[in-house]
Motif scaffolding. Structure first.
Motif, mmCIF file in Angstrom:
data_model
loop_
_atom_site.group_PDB
_atom_site.id
_atom_site.type_symbol
_atom_site.label_atom_id
_atom_site.label_comp_id
_atom_site.label_asym_id
_atom_site.label_seq_id
_atom_site.Cartn_x
_atom_site.Cartn_y
_atom_site.Cartn_z
ATOM 1 N N GLU A 179 0.866 -1.172 0.000
ATOM 2 C CA GLU A 179 0.000 0.000 0.000
ATOM 3 C C GLU A 179 0.904 1.223 0.000
ATOM 4 O O GLU A 179 1.888 1.267 0.742
ATOM 5 C CB GLU A 179 -0.883 0.011 1.241
ATOM 6 C CG GLU A 179 -1.844 1.165 1.275
ATOM 7 C CD GLU A 179 -2.717 1.168 2.530
ATOM 8 O OE1 GLU A 179 -3.424 2.165 2.715
ATOM 9 O OE2 GLU A 179 -2.667 0.209 3.309
ATOM 10 N N VAL A 180 0.591 2.196 -0.830
ATOM 11 C CA VAL A 180 1.373 3.422 -0.895
ATOM 12 C C VAL A 180 0.483 4.572 -0.475
ATOM 13 O O VAL A 180 -0.612 4.750 -1.009
ATOM 14 C CB VAL A 180 1.946 3.674 -2.307
ATOM 15 C CG1 VAL A 180 2.792 4.940 -2.321
ATOM 16 C CG2 VAL A 180 2.775 2.472 -2.767
ATOM 17 N N ARG A 181 0.955 5.332 0.505
ATOM 18 C CA ARG A 181 0.201 6.466 1.043
ATOM 19 C C ARG A 181 0.984 7.752 0.818
ATOM 20 O O ARG A 181 2.193 7.773 0.993
ATOM 21 C CB ARG A 181 -0.047 6.270 2.537
ATOM 22 C CG ARG A 181 -0.783 4.977 2.849
ATOM 23 C CD ARG A 181 -0.896 4.752 4.344
ATOM 24 N NE ARG A 181 -1.475 3.438 4.615
ATOM 25 C CZ ARG A 181 -1.623 2.939 5.837
ATOM 26 N NH1 ARG A 181 -1.235 3.639 6.897
ATOM 27 N NH2 ARG A 181 -2.156 1.741 5.996
ATOM 28 N N GLU A 182 0.268 8.794 0.445
ATOM 29 C CA GLU A 182 0.910 10.098 0.291
ATOM 30 C C GLU A 182 0.988 10.769 1.657
ATOM 31 O O GLU A 182 0.027 10.745 2.428
ATOM 32 C CB GLU A 182 0.129 10.964 -0.696
ATOM 33 C CG GLU A 182 0.228 10.437 -2.112
ATOM 34 C CD GLU A 182 -0.613 11.223 -3.094
ATOM 35 O OE1 GLU A 182 -0.789 12.440 -2.893
ATOM 36 O OE2 GLU A 182 -1.087 10.600 -4.062
ATOM 37 N N GLY A 183 2.155 11.336 1.974
ATOM 38 C CA GLY A 183 2.328 12.006 3.250
ATOM 39 C C GLY A 183 3.777 12.383 3.477
ATOM 40 O O GLY A 183 4.652 12.088 2.667
ATOM 41 N N LEU A 184 3.995 13.029 4.608
ATOM 42 C CA LEU A 184 5.319 13.515 4.987
ATOM 43 C C LEU A 184 5.947 12.617 6.042
ATOM 44 O O LEU A 184 5.246 12.024 6.870
ATOM 45 C CB LEU A 184 5.218 14.937 5.539
ATOM 46 C CG LEU A 184 4.662 15.997 4.595
ATOM 47 C CD1 LEU A 184 4.479 17.313 5.334
ATOM 48 C CD2 LEU A 184 5.582 16.169 3.399
#
Length: 166
Positions: free
Chosen positions: A94-99
């Protein structure tokens, strides 16, 4: 790409198994798996997963009973990682966008956190390590490859983005 991966000690078989999209964008500073391969069934978080070079290797190492979560701040790189996982038929990614300073991962999720050449680029390293601690299970571990400087960096060098990203 492949010459850098070889120089950093990645096994040729692991690199050969990756899709071209992961390989063409690889610009790591080291090899987080040099400290040991991941165990089947583990849950891993890859901070700054980029195009998925390390994330996809991690997913293959933890196997179908494990889970690999990549975090990247750019939609383009997150999309590349997702495409790479799909091309390999990996359903445990799973790939999540974030910092890195605000990981979009629940508390105590990970057995291990990996990162390759990303933490040195973050403005608040202490916050990144607080986040790593938050998402790790008790007794979890980190395997990070990064750049470390041993003397103060002059402000003009800090201000020259070309020195940090070239």
């Amino acid at each position: 790409g492949a010459p850098l991966a070889k120089m950093l000690g990645y096994p040729e078989a692991d690199v050969a198994a990756l899709p071209p999209t992961a390989m063409e964008s690889f610009a790591g500073t080291g090899n987080p798996f040099e400290f040991g391969r991941l165990k089947p069934g583990e849950k891993v978080v890859d901070i700054g997963c980029g195009a998925g070079f390390d994330l996809l290797q991690a997913a293959r190492q933890v196997g179908p009973k494990g889970r690999a979560v990549g975090v990247d701040m750019t939609p383009e790189m997150a999309a590349k990682s997702r495409r790479g996982a799909a091309s390999l038929g990996l359903t445990n990614v799973e790939v999540r966008e974030g910092l890195a300073e605000r990981l979009p991962v629940e508390d105590g999720f990970a057995d291990i956190v990996i990162s390759n050449g990303v933490i040195n680029l973050t403005p608040d390293k202490m916050e990144v390590f607080k986040e790593i601690h938050r998402v790790l299970k008790p007794g979890g571990r980190i395997q990070i490859a990064d750049i470390v400087v041993h003397k103060p960096v002059p402000q003009d060098a800090k201000d020259d983005i070309g020195l940090w990203s070239g």
